[in-house]
Design a protein around this motif. Sequence first.
Motif, PDB file in Angstrom:
ATOM      1  N   ASN A   1       0.839  -1.196   0.000  1.00  0.00           N
ATOM      2  CA  ASN A   1       0.000   0.000   0.000  1.00  0.00           C
ATOM      3  C   ASN A   1       0.878   1.251   0.000  1.00  0.00           C
ATOM      4  O   ASN A   1       1.550   1.557   0.987  1.00  0.00           O
TER       5      ASN A   1
ATOM      6  N   SER B   1      -0.575   4.277  -0.880  1.00  0.00           N
ATOM      7  CA  SER B   1      -1.559   5.349  -0.997  1.00  0.00           C
ATOM      8  C   SER B   1      -1.064   6.628  -0.333  1.00  0.00           C
ATOM      9  O   SER B   1      -0.349   6.584   0.670  1.00  0.00           O
TER      10      SER B   1
ATOM     11  N   ARG C   1      -1.089  -0.659  -4.463  1.00  0.00           N
ATOM     12  CA  ARG C   1      -2.139   0.331  -4.247  1.00  0.00           C
ATOM     13  C   ARG C   1      -1.494   1.716  -4.153  1.00  0.00           C
ATOM     14  O   ARG C   1      -0.708   1.982  -3.237  1.00  0.00           O
TER      15      ARG C   1
ATOM     16  N   ARG D   1      -3.453   4.680  -4.401  1.00  0.00           N
ATOM     17  CA  ARG D   1      -4.609   5.581  -4.377  1.00  0.00           C
ATOM     18  C   ARG D   1      -4.223   6.975  -3.892  1.00  0.00           C
ATOM     19  O   ARG D   1      -3.563   7.130  -2.873  1.00  0.00           O
TER      20      ARG D   1
END
Length: 200
Positions: free
Chosen positions: A105, A107, A125, A127
Amino acid sequence: MIRLPATELTVRAEDWYSRDLTGEDHMATLFADVDMTEATGTGATFDSCVFCGVRLNSAHLTEIAFTSCVFDACVFFDTTLERCKLVGSQFNDCRFDLLKVEGGNWSFTDLHRAALAGARFDGVRLREADLSGIKASGAVLLGCDLSGADLAEADLSDADLRGSDLSALDPLGANLTGAVVGEAQAILLAERLGLVVRPD
């Protein structure tokens, strides 16, 4: 503009070559000119730390958390990061030659203008990450979640973007020359250009 978190401890110019970081826990620590070449480990935590001039060449790190950290002038040459968490971290003037990121992750990371040519992100990820102005010509971003990411003025020429979420990408606001995409992605980008896609 890099926002430096306040630090309480300093590790300076230490040799952590081939160190096993498994289970280590660091918070609000400044790592300056530390050699972490070929470091390994699983499950370590670095929270609100600052890495300045740190070398992570050929390091292989798994499920390690670097949350809200700052990396300034660090080297990630041939580094492998598997399922690591870098939420909210910032990167400035770092080298990412042959970086391999598998899952994890990233993000809300700040990779503004990062030189990512030759780097590989697989199933990551990202985001709402700041990827504006990245120099990612020839990079691989396979199956990445780029929803909400800032890709303004990104150089994605010859990059492999197959399987990634490109819903936040303005095809007129980035360099996509020679980029590889899948059929569904091609339709999405065409529609963003105002084209009407119909079957033959």
